[in-house]
Scaffold this motif. Structure first.
Motif, short mmCIF file in Angstrom:
data_model
loop_
_atom_site.label_atom_id
_atom_site.label_comp_id
_atom_site.label_asym_id
_atom_site.label_seq_id
_atom_site.Cartn_x
_atom_site.Cartn_y
_atom_site.Cartn_z
N LEU A 248 6.01 7.89 18.72
CA LEU A 248 5.56 6.29 18.86
C LEU A 248 4.03 6.06 18.72
N LYS A 249 3.60 5.07 18.03
CA LYS A 249 2.40 4.74 18.00
C LYS A 249 2.43 2.96 18.05
N ILE A 250 1.52 2.52 19.20
CA ILE A 250 1.36 1.11 19.38
C ILE A 250 -0.11 0.91 19.76
N ALA A 251 -0.62 -0.60 19.25
CA ALA A 251 -1.91 -0.82 19.62
C ALA A 251 -2.25 -0.51 20.94
N ALA A 252 -3.44 -0.31 21.20
CA ALA A 252 -3.86 -0.16 22.76
C ALA A 252 -3.73 -1.45 23.50
N ALA A 253 -3.83 -2.45 22.93
CA ALA A 253 -3.63 -4.07 23.58
C ALA A 253 -3.06 -4.97 22.79
N VAL A 254 -2.16 -5.80 23.32
CA VAL A 254 -1.43 -6.88 22.71
C VAL A 254 -2.04 -8.17 23.16
N THR B 240 -0.11 -20.28 23.15
CA THR B 240 0.84 -21.16 22.26
C THR B 240 1.31 -20.21 20.93
N ASN B 241 0.26 -19.79 20.09
CA ASN B 241 0.57 -18.94 19.03
C ASN B 241 1.47 -17.61 19.16
N LYS B 242 2.40 -17.49 18.39
CA LYS B 242 3.09 -16.10 18.09
C LYS B 242 2.18 -15.12 17.76
N VAL B 243 2.47 -13.88 18.52
CA VAL B 243 1.54 -12.78 18.44
C VAL B 243 2.53 -11.55 18.05
N SER B 244 2.15 -10.87 17.04
CA SER B 244 3.03 -9.60 16.59
C SER B 244 2.21 -8.40 16.49
N THR B 245 2.91 -7.51 16.92
CA THR B 245 2.03 -5.99 16.77
C THR B 245 2.90 -5.16 16.22
N THR B 246 2.21 -4.17 15.28
CA THR B 246 3.01 -3.38 14.72
C THR B 246 3.23 -1.98 15.40
N VAL B 247 4.41 -1.30 15.39
CA VAL B 247 4.77 -0.23 16.10
C VAL B 247 5.35 0.91 14.93
N THR B 248 4.86 2.05 15.21
CA THR B 248 5.46 2.98 14.19
C THR B 248 5.99 4.27 15.10
N TYR B 249 7.26 4.88 14.58
CA TYR B 249 7.84 6.07 15.37
C TYR B 249 8.57 6.74 14.40
N LYS B 250 9.08 7.86 14.89
CA LYS B 250 10.18 8.81 14.16
C LYS B 250 11.26 8.82 14.96
N ILE B 251 12.42 8.86 13.89
CA ILE B 251 13.83 9.06 14.67
C ILE B 251 14.40 10.53 14.10
#
Length: 292
Positions: free
Chosen positions: A69-75, A80-91
């Motif tokens: 799994l890889k995710i940004a170091a910080a979110v 008020t504004n919606k925040v999204s961060t992308t995550v990648t991983y293997k299954i």
């Protein structure tokens, strides 16, 4: 476990609150968030099914496990504004698990606190998309979606969170859940201002540099001063691209900054905040002072 404002207790499970996301988001497959929350709640309420190694192994009756799994170091989240961060991983999945089926869904999540008893948890609106790399493996990409305006966070939630992933089979109601796959920081967005005066100023005279360091307050949905924080006053000459630190001062109890320096040459003054675990680093835009 609570999933603040995103889910509410309904019939012994967790279901999506009608007020959790804006109307524009209501048709963006809320069933995944709803089902994912219910699966996670069921997992946390069944400690007998977990061992001491639960945080390092997939739990549940669906034959799916997760890795890489890889995710940004910080979110970084504002008020008020919606925040999204992308995550990648293997299954990795059993031969009987059809990841292309409409009944299959997987997605990442992040949680604050322990895996067994998280104090908060954030999911994505939609399931991740997966691409098969073999008959039993795939790479997946999903998002964590945060709605600060809908009270998903309180100020004490800022800091380090852990990441996990889950998989669901809607038809069989089987699931797999795995935590401790990575970490990220969920931070309260910062703001920093600067004003150097008087402008212009005679060479050798005193310049007063004021400013304010503030950060998002997730409970009032406003920005409030960040108290007693170290901030650097920096300067660069008019024809230079490099800032140097003049001195380090602390913010007041209301986040205010104020100090003085002697005017020597034309140039730009700014404040620089290095950041903390709960609040990201920020640099104010330079304020030019013309020295006569």
């Amino acid at each position: 476990m609570r999933i603040r404002a995103t889910v509410a207790a309904v019939s012994g499970a967790l279901a999506l609150s009608a007020l959790a996301v804006p109307a524009a988001q209501a048709d963006d497959a809320p069933s995944f968030r709803e089902a994912a929350a219910a699966a996670l709640e069921a997992d946390r309420n069944a400690p007998a099914e977990r061992s001491a190694f639960a945080a390092a192994a997939a739990i549940g009756d669906l034959d799916v496990s997760f890795s890489g799994l890889k995710i940004a170091a910080a979110v970084k989240v504002g008020t008020t504004n919606k925040v999204s961060t992308t995550v990648t991983y293997k299954i990795k999945h059993g031969a009987d698990v059809d990841i292309k089926s409409a009944d299959f869904a997987t997605g990442p999540y992040i949680y604050k606190g322990s895996y067994e008893q998280p104090v908060n948890l954030l999911l994505g609106d939609n399931p991740a998309t997966c691409t098969a790399t073999s008959a039993t493996t795939a790479t997946c990409k999903g998002k964590i979606d945060v709605y600060p305006a809908y009270d998903e966070l309180i100020n004490s939630d800022s800091g380090t969170w852990r990441a996990g992933a889950l998989a669901l089979d809607y038809a069989t109601e089987q699931f797999s859940d795995q935590g401790a796959l990575g970490t990220t920081k969920v931070q309260r967005i910062s703001r920093l201002t600067v004003n150097a005066s008087p402008e212009p100023v005679k060479k050798g005279k005193t310049i007063t540099v004021t400013g304010k360091l503030s950060r998002a307050n997730w409970e009032t949905h406003k920005y409030h001063g960040y108290s007693t924080q170290k901030v650097q006053l920096q300067f660069r000459k008019k024809n230079s691209s490099t800032y140097t630190t003049v001195k380090t001062i602390k913010t007041s109890t209301t986040g205010q900054l104020k100090t003085t320096v002697k005017a020597t040459v034309d140039g730009y003054y700014r404040y620089n905040f290095a950041g903390t675990t709960t609040t990201p680093a920020i640099k104010a835009a330079g304020d030019f002072v013309d020295v006569k």
